[in-house]
Design a protein around this motif. Structure first.
Motif, PDB file in Angstrom:
ATOM      1  N   UNK A  93      -9.992  34.790  14.742  1.00  0.00           N
ATOM      2  CA  UNK A  93     -11.171  35.363  15.398  1.00  0.00           C
ATOM      3  C   UNK A  93     -12.452  34.885  14.709  1.00  0.00           C
ATOM      4  N   UNK A  94     -12.462  34.898  13.376  1.00  0.00           N
ATOM      5  CA  UNK A  94     -13.642  34.475  12.621  1.00  0.00           C
ATOM      6  C   UNK A  94     -13.983  33.019  12.917  1.00  0.00           C
ATOM      7  N   UNK A  95     -12.966  32.142  12.965  1.00  0.00           N
ATOM      8  CA  UNK A  95     -13.203  30.725  13.253  1.00  0.00           C
ATOM      9  C   UNK A  95     -13.801  30.530  14.648  1.00  0.00           C
ATOM     10  N   UNK A  96     -13.236  31.230  15.619  1.00  0.00           N
ATOM     11  CA  UNK A  96     -13.705  31.072  16.986  1.00  0.00           C
ATOM     12  C   UNK A  96     -15.105  31.648  17.182  1.00  0.00           C
ATOM     13  N   UNK A  97     -15.384  32.801  16.566  1.00  0.00           N
ATOM     14  CA  UNK A  97     -16.708  33.412  16.702  1.00  0.00           C
ATOM     15  C   UNK A  97     -17.761  32.556  16.005  1.00  0.00           C
ATOM     16  N   UNK A  98     -17.434  32.032  14.828  1.00  0.00           N
ATOM     17  CA  UNK A  98     -18.390  31.190  14.094  1.00  0.00           C
ATOM     18  C   UNK A  98     -18.792  29.969  14.915  1.00  0.00           C
ATOM     19  N   UNK A  99     -17.822  29.293  15.499  1.00  0.00           N
ATOM     20  CA  UNK A  99     -18.127  28.115  16.304  1.00  0.00           C
ATOM     21  C   UNK A  99     -18.898  28.452  17.565  1.00  0.00           C
ATOM     22  N   UNK A 100     -18.484  29.516  18.244  1.00  0.00           N
ATOM     23  CA  UNK A 100     -19.144  29.903  19.495  1.00  0.00           C
ATOM     24  C   UNK A 100     -20.570  30.370  19.244  1.00  0.00           C
ATOM     25  N   UNK A 101     -20.754  31.163  18.185  1.00  0.00           N
ATOM     26  CA  UNK A 101     -22.085  31.668  17.849  1.00  0.00           C
ATOM     27  C   UNK A 101     -23.030  30.515  17.507  1.00  0.00           C
ATOM     28  N   UNK A 102     -22.542  29.556  16.725  1.00  0.00           N
ATOM     29  CA  UNK A 102     -23.364  28.407  16.343  1.00  0.00           C
ATOM     30  C   UNK A 102     -23.774  27.588  17.558  1.00  0.00           C
ATOM     31  N   UNK A 103     -22.843  27.392  18.471  1.00  0.00           N
ATOM     32  CA  UNK A 103     -23.135  26.607  19.670  1.00  0.00           C
ATOM     33  C   UNK A 103     -24.196  27.293  20.531  1.00  0.00           C
ATOM     34  N   UNK A 155     -25.800  37.108   9.271  1.00  0.00           N
ATOM     35  CA  UNK A 155     -25.378  38.422   9.770  1.00  0.00           C
ATOM     36  C   UNK A 155     -23.893  38.425  10.125  1.00  0.00           C
ATOM     37  N   UNK A 156     -23.405  37.323  10.662  1.00  0.00           N
ATOM     38  CA  UNK A 156     -21.980  37.170  10.957  1.00  0.00           C
ATOM     39  C   UNK A 156     -21.155  37.301   9.675  1.00  0.00           C
ATOM     40  N   UNK A 157     -21.579  36.600   8.618  1.00  0.00           N
ATOM     41  CA  UNK A 157     -20.886  36.702   7.332  1.00  0.00           C
ATOM     42  C   UNK A 157     -20.976  38.121   6.785  1.00  0.00           C
ATOM     43  N   UNK A 158     -22.148  38.748   6.935  1.00  0.00           N
ATOM     44  CA  UNK A 158     -22.308  40.130   6.468  1.00  0.00           C
ATOM     45  C   UNK A 158     -21.410  41.104   7.198  1.00  0.00           C
ATOM     46  N   UNK A 159     -21.213  40.887   8.504  1.00  0.00           N
ATOM     47  CA  UNK A 159     -20.315  41.758   9.267  1.00  0.00           C
ATOM     48  C   UNK A 159     -18.885  41.670   8.769  1.00  0.00           C
ATOM     49  N   UNK A 228     -14.878  26.646  15.060  1.00  0.00           N
ATOM     50  CA  UNK A 228     -14.061  26.191  16.182  1.00  0.00           C
ATOM     51  C   UNK A 228     -14.459  26.965  17.443  1.00  0.00           C
ATOM     52  N   UNK A 229     -15.432  26.454  18.194  1.00  0.00           N
ATOM     53  CA  UNK A 229     -15.848  27.167  19.410  1.00  0.00           C
ATOM     54  C   UNK A 229     -14.671  27.382  20.356  1.00  0.00           C
ATOM     55  N   UNK A 230     -14.554  28.607  20.864  1.00  0.00           N
ATOM     56  CA  UNK A 230     -13.484  28.908  21.815  1.00  0.00           C
ATOM     57  C   UNK A 230     -13.913  30.100  22.658  1.00  0.00           C
ATOM     58  N   UNK A 231     -14.550  29.807  23.774  1.00  0.00           N
ATOM     59  CA  UNK A 231     -15.027  30.876  24.647  1.00  0.00           C
ATOM     60  C   UNK A 231     -13.910  31.466  25.505  1.00  0.00           C
ATOM     61  N   UNK A 233     -11.075  32.542  24.089  1.00  0.00           N
ATOM     62  CA  UNK A 233     -10.414  33.544  23.252  1.00  0.00           C
ATOM     63  C   UNK A 233     -10.749  34.937  23.805  1.00  0.00           C
ATOM     64  N   UNK A 234      -9.733  35.761  24.127  1.00  0.00           N
ATOM     65  CA  UNK A 234     -10.002  37.093  24.702  1.00  0.00           C
ATOM     66  C   UNK A 234     -10.900  37.954  23.820  1.00  0.00           C
ATOM     67  N   UNK A 235     -10.748  37.825  22.496  1.00  0.00           N
ATOM     68  CA  UNK A 235     -11.580  38.635  21.605  1.00  0.00           C
ATOM     69  C   UNK A 235     -13.023  38.139  21.583  1.00  0.00           C
ATOM     70  N   UNK A 236     -13.232  36.837  21.678  1.00  0.00           N
ATOM     71  CA  UNK A 236     -14.589  36.301  21.786  1.00  0.00           C
ATOM     72  C   UNK A 236     -15.227  36.789  23.085  1.00  0.00           C
ATOM     73  N   UNK A 237     -14.456  36.760  24.162  1.00  0.00           N
ATOM     74  CA  UNK A 237     -14.965  37.270  25.440  1.00  0.00           C
ATOM     75  C   UNK A 237     -15.326  38.750  25.326  1.00  0.00           C
ATOM     76  N   UNK A 238     -14.476  39.502  24.596  1.00  0.00           N
ATOM     77  CA  UNK A 238     -14.749  40.932  24.445  1.00  0.00           C
ATOM     78  C   UNK A 238     -16.039  41.153  23.668  1.00  0.00           C
ATOM     79  N   UNK A 239     -16.263  40.355  22.623  1.00  0.00           N
ATOM     80  CA  UNK A 239     -17.486  40.477  21.838  1.00  0.00           C
ATOM     81  C   UNK A 239     -18.713  40.162  22.697  1.00  0.00           C
ATOM     82  N   UNK A 240     -18.627  39.073  23.472  1.00  0.00           N
ATOM     83  CA  UNK A 240     -19.747  38.702  24.332  1.00  0.00           C
ATOM     84  C   UNK A 240     -20.000  39.766  25.397  1.00  0.00           C
TER      85      UNK A 240
END
Length: 519
Positions: A93-103, A155-159, A228-231, A233-240
């Motif tokens: 989850x952390x890898x996918x969120x980091x990539x998606x957030x950066x993009x 903030x992502x790292x802090x979370x 690693x951007x991955x939009x 990912x169900x958890x990335x979708x849930x966060x968005x």
């Protein structure tokens, strides 16, 4: 999964809150020193107005996206994944969120750099009549906007660190921001053709420093992200899904303050700076207690909801509210009474003249009334987000934002910049009141009978403190005529006396520290 012992929960909440508060105190002190340096070197005129707008736009988006909506969406999902699926799923989850957030944020930043003048026109339309302010603000925005990407990743790292109970590093990073900006103001500014541009470079440098500082503690828990951007990912979708509407919920007060800046850009030069200094002082108690408590309780509330422990969930909210009310009410009252002494003591140096002191103090008096409301929002909103309920706070946030604009238009023409501060206070109380109403109606939390006695004790203690402050505070002319260190010494003594009288009065009316325990 079994619940931790009550004493363990109580100790953990207090320990974490103390860590965050201590780090926040250092940050706020450094922030006040930063603002004192800024106002001393550049004053509260056109140049400072231009920088503050160029700084406020990415800083506003930081609070809206990174520390507001993103944190409120990311931490509950991360807590849920950690509790239900273990470490491997957390790392993915952390890898996918980091990539998606950066993009996402990187793309927004690139567009903002290209269209900086248009953004300045949207957020400070009044600057169009002044080519110097407008062009300077646009040039500085091109430098400051990449800060949004850097601070979003911070903030992502802090979370992540907060979810794992490590609050120290993420709470200390704002200190590094303030030190970076102070250094640029003192040492870089004299080297530039346009000295105030150094403040914009300070913002960018501070973002790099803060992000770098988070990497070591992430490495210690083996959670350094691989981008690693991955939009899909169900958890990335849930966060968005949670994040997009959450921007209107927990961050509505920031939207209101930015709207104040838009209207202030049409007022006389200096209005943006006067509002800024008032906001900065209200952020001292808000950050020290309100944001600290909110930062600590979100992971706890998210975990309690995942564990289906409703009693512990309610107990955590009740504990947070006791701390907030005990500190927020006296802070609000004291800041209103001491508005001019505080402004004169901290900022009446160099280019910041008597008029600036008086105008800023007036804004602070109007805004200080909302300190308690801003703190309550920081507790009530996370109670919804921890349950992944975004609809209720979004609906309330929109109502509060519309109300703020109505209050602004009603008050700004007669009270000018003071009317904008008063509108923010009124809309904050409306927001907090509607959030509590939602919690009450859904059966999530309601004030119990023990609050009657507690509220009476707090009221009596606050009355004593107000009497002491009014009795010992010199008049306005004294604060404007006496030298700087004399003012600082006296205001510190008065604040200490007010705090001591409040604490002693609380004990005298029967309040005891054990009443703040988590139940």
């Amino acid at each position: 999964m079994s619940n931790p012992p009550l004493q363990s929960t109580n100790s953990r909440l207090w320990r974490s809150t103390f860590i965050v508060s201590a780090m926040t105190l250092l940050s706020r002190i450094a922030g006040l020193v930063r603002d004192m340096v800024f106002m001393n070197l550049f004053g509260a005129g056109k140049l400072m107005d231009a920088f503050l707008v160029a700084f406020k736009i990415p800083n506003f988006l930081r609070r809206l996206f990174a520390e507001g909506a993103f944190s409120q969406a990311f931490v509950p999902v991360l807590s849920d994944v950690r509790a239900q699926r273990g470490d491997a799923a957390v790392r993915q989850l952390i890898d996918h969120v980091a990539g998606s957030l950066t993009l996402i944020i990187g793309s927004i930043s690139a567009v903002a750099i290209v269209f900086a003048p248009a953004i300045i026109f949207v957020f400070a339309p009044g600057f169009r009549e002044d080519a110097l302010r407008f062009d300077l603000a646009a040039d500085m925005l091109r430098i400051t906007f990449p800060y949004l990407l850097l601070i979003s990743l911070t903030a992502f790292a802090g979370g992540i660190l907060n979810t794992y109970g490590r609050f120290g590093a993420s709470s200390f990073t704002p200190v590094l921001m303030n030190l970076s900006m102070i250094g640029c103001a003192i040492w870089l500014a004299p080297l530039l053709t346009t000295p105030i541009m150094a403040l914009a470079w300070g913002v960018l440098i501070s973002g790099i420093v803060q992000l770098g500082f988070q990497w070591l503690p992430l490495r210690q828990i083996n959670l350094v992200p691989r981008f690693k951007p991955n939009f899909k990912d169900p958890d990335v979708k849930r966060i968005l899904t949670l994040m997009i509407p959450a921007m209107f919920g927990v961050s509505v007060s920031q939207i209101n303050l930015l709207l104040d800046t838009v209207l202030a850009s049409f007022l006389v030069a200096g209005s943006v700076s006067w509002l800024y200094t008032a906001e900065r002082l209200t952020e001292l108690p808000l950050g020290l207690i309100g944001i600290a408590v909110a930062t600590v309780i979100l992971p706890t509330l998210s975990a309690k909801h995942a564990e289906k422990s409703d009693a512990e969930f309610r107990g955590t909210i009740d504990w947070a509210l006791k701390v907030i009310v005990m500190v927020g009410v006296p802070a609000s009252l004291a800041m209103g009474i001491l508005a001019e002494p505080l402004m004169a003591s901290l900022f009446h140096h160099g280019e910041f003249d008597r008029t600036d002191v008086v105008k800023s103090a007036m804004a602070l008096q109007a805004l200080s009334g909302g300190i308690l409301a801003f703190m309550l929002i920081k507790v009530f909103a996370p109670a919804f987000y921890a349950r992944q309920d975004v609809k209720t706070p979004v609906r309330i946030g929109i109502i509060a934002m519309v109300a703020n604009m109505v209050f602004n238009l009603m008050l700004v023409w007669h009270l000018e910049h003071v009317g904008l501060s008063l509108a923010s206070t009124l809309s904050a109380f409306l927001n907090a009141g509607l959030l509590y109403k939602g919690l009450h109606e859904k059966g999530i939390y309601r004030f119990e009978r023990h609050w009657i006695k507690l509220a009476l004790r707090f009221a009596l203690a606050n009355a004593v403190m107000v009497g002491v402050l009014l009795a010992v505070t010199p008049d306005s002319l004294w604060w404007l005529d006496n030298p700087g260190w004399s003012r600082v010494g006296w205001v510190l003594l008065i604040c200490a006396g007010g705090a001591a009288s409040y604490g002693l009065a609380l004990l005298a009316v029967g309040f005891r520290p054990h009443e703040l325990r988590h139940h």
